[in-house]
Design a protein around this motif. Structure first.
Motif, mmCIF file in Angstrom:
data_model
loop_
_atom_site.group_PDB
_atom_site.id
_atom_site.type_symbol
_atom_site.label_atom_id
_atom_site.label_comp_id
_atom_site.label_asym_id
_atom_site.label_seq_id
_atom_site.Cartn_x
_atom_site.Cartn_y
_atom_site.Cartn_z
ATOM 1 N N CYS A 164 0.853 -1.187 0.000
ATOM 2 C CA CYS A 164 0.000 0.000 0.000
ATOM 3 C C CYS A 164 0.892 1.240 0.000
ATOM 4 O O CYS A 164 1.764 1.382 0.860
ATOM 5 C CB CYS A 164 -0.910 -0.008 1.227
ATOM 6 N N ALA A 165 0.673 2.132 -0.954
ATOM 7 C CA ALA A 165 1.514 3.322 -1.089
ATOM 8 C C ALA A 165 1.340 4.294 0.073
ATOM 9 O O ALA A 165 2.235 5.075 0.369
ATOM 10 C CB ALA A 165 1.215 4.029 -2.405
ATOM 11 N N THR A 166 0.178 4.263 0.722
ATOM 12 C CA THR A 166 -0.108 5.166 1.835
ATOM 13 C C THR A 166 -0.114 4.363 3.130
ATOM 14 O O THR A 166 0.219 3.186 3.149
ATOM 15 C CB THR A 166 -1.482 5.817 1.641
ATOM 16 N N GLU A 167 -0.530 5.018 4.206
ATOM 17 C CA GLU A 167 -0.740 4.275 5.440
ATOM 18 C C GLU A 167 -1.920 3.336 5.233
ATOM 19 O O GLU A 167 -2.740 3.521 4.326
ATOM 20 C CB GLU A 167 -1.010 5.226 6.611
ATOM 21 N N ILE A 168 -2.011 2.333 6.084
ATOM 22 C CA ILE A 168 -3.087 1.355 6.025
ATOM 23 C C ILE A 168 -3.287 0.815 7.432
ATOM 24 O O ILE A 168 -2.365 0.825 8.242
ATOM 25 C CB ILE A 168 -2.771 0.229 5.013
ATOM 26 N N SER A 196 0.164 0.976 9.497
ATOM 27 C CA SER A 196 1.481 1.356 9.004
ATOM 28 C C SER A 196 1.703 2.847 9.191
ATOM 29 O O SER A 196 0.760 3.615 9.327
ATOM 30 C CB SER A 196 1.623 1.004 7.523
ATOM 31 N N HIS A 197 2.957 3.185 9.186
ATOM 32 C CA HIS A 197 3.368 4.579 9.099
ATOM 33 C C HIS A 197 4.062 4.807 7.762
ATOM 34 O O HIS A 197 4.820 5.771 7.611
ATOM 35 C CB HIS A 197 4.286 4.954 10.255
ATOM 36 N N ALA A 198 3.827 3.916 6.828
ATOM 37 C CA ALA A 198 4.331 4.011 5.453
ATOM 38 C C ALA A 198 5.817 4.375 5.426
ATOM 39 O O ALA A 198 6.659 3.517 5.667
ATOM 40 C CB ALA A 198 3.477 4.951 4.626
ATOM 41 N N ILE A 246 -6.463 -4.605 -1.184
ATOM 42 C CA ILE A 246 -6.115 -3.194 -1.029
ATOM 43 C C ILE A 246 -6.800 -2.366 -2.110
ATOM 44 O O ILE A 246 -7.376 -1.308 -1.831
ATOM 45 C CB ILE A 246 -4.579 -3.002 -1.049
ATOM 46 N N ALA A 247 -6.766 -2.841 -3.354
ATOM 47 C CA ALA A 247 -7.411 -2.109 -4.454
ATOM 48 C C ALA A 247 -8.909 -1.960 -4.213
ATOM 49 O O ALA A 247 -9.494 -0.941 -4.544
ATOM 50 C CB ALA A 247 -7.152 -2.831 -5.777
ATOM 51 N N GLU A 248 -9.521 -2.971 -3.591
ATOM 52 C CA GLU A 248 -10.962 -2.944 -3.336
ATOM 53 C C GLU A 248 -11.336 -2.058 -2.153
ATOM 54 O O GLU A 248 -12.350 -1.369 -2.179
ATOM 55 C CB GLU A 248 -11.450 -4.377 -3.073
ATOM 56 N N LYS A 249 -10.517 -2.044 -1.099
ATOM 57 C CA LYS A 249 -10.941 -1.438 0.165
ATOM 58 C C LYS A 249 -10.265 -0.124 0.538
ATOM 59 O O LYS A 249 -10.710 0.543 1.465
ATOM 60 C CB LYS A 249 -10.735 -2.457 1.294
#
Length: 176
Positions: free
Chosen positions: A4-8, A91-93, A164-167
């Motif tokens: 995931c490019a951002t936090e999650i 995450s903190h990316a 991830i793409a879905e949510k």
């Protein structure tokens, strides 16, 4: 986290399994006596991580309370023991992996649990993990993780990317 490019953020289930001598003792070699008796003789196995729909950015991941309630109701309808969801991970990316004041506030507000395992990770695969308990007294301790791989990592990564793409709805930042 790295997909995931951002936090999650998400949840995971915990099951208590009988502890071996190695898992019940700290690095210093003594049993951590301040941990509540119920948790002293078990190892906590984290399994079945999940992601719920959320809005994410480079410094936050926000889950709507209604979405979370719908997720839990769907799990109950499927016969899942929702009380096993005792892990909160996020995450903190690209930042350091540490528990911010917002994170500790979230943990403090999670007192409906007997205990909670919290995990923060970053894209460099650094992490911090902690175990919080809320009774008989409120306290917490840092914990270490032992990671076991399933051997199906490529197939799992594909499923994770799809989830991830879905949510995940990333916030778009515009400058100008």
């Amino acid at each position: 986290v790295t997909e995931c490019a951002t936090e999650i953020s998400g949840f995971g289930k915990v099951r208590e399994i009988p502890a071996t001598r190695d898992s019940a003792y700290t690095d210093e070699g003594y049993l951590t006596e301040f941990i509540p008796p119920r948790l002293r003789d078990v190892a906590l196995e984290i399994y079945d991580f999940c992601i719920v729909p959320q809005t994410t950015g480079y410094a936050h991941a926000t889950m709507d309370a209604e979405v979370l309630a719908k997720f839990l109701m769907a799990e109950i309808r499927k016969g899942v023991k929702v009380e096993d969801y005792r892990v909160w991970w996020h995450s903190h990316a690209f930042m350091s992996a540490y528990f911010s004041t917002i994170d500790t506030g979230t943990i403090d507000d999670s007192s409906d649990f007997l205990y909670l395992v919290s995990l923060v990770m970053n894209h460099r695969l650094k992490y911090q993990a902690r175990l919080d308990w809320y009774a008989p007294e409120r306290d917490w301790t840092n914990v270490s993780l032992v990671v076991r791989q399933s051997g199906a990592e490529t197939k799992m990564r594909e499923a994770i990317r799809a989830e991830i793409a879905e949510k995940i709805t990333p916030i778009k930042y515009y400058y100008g």
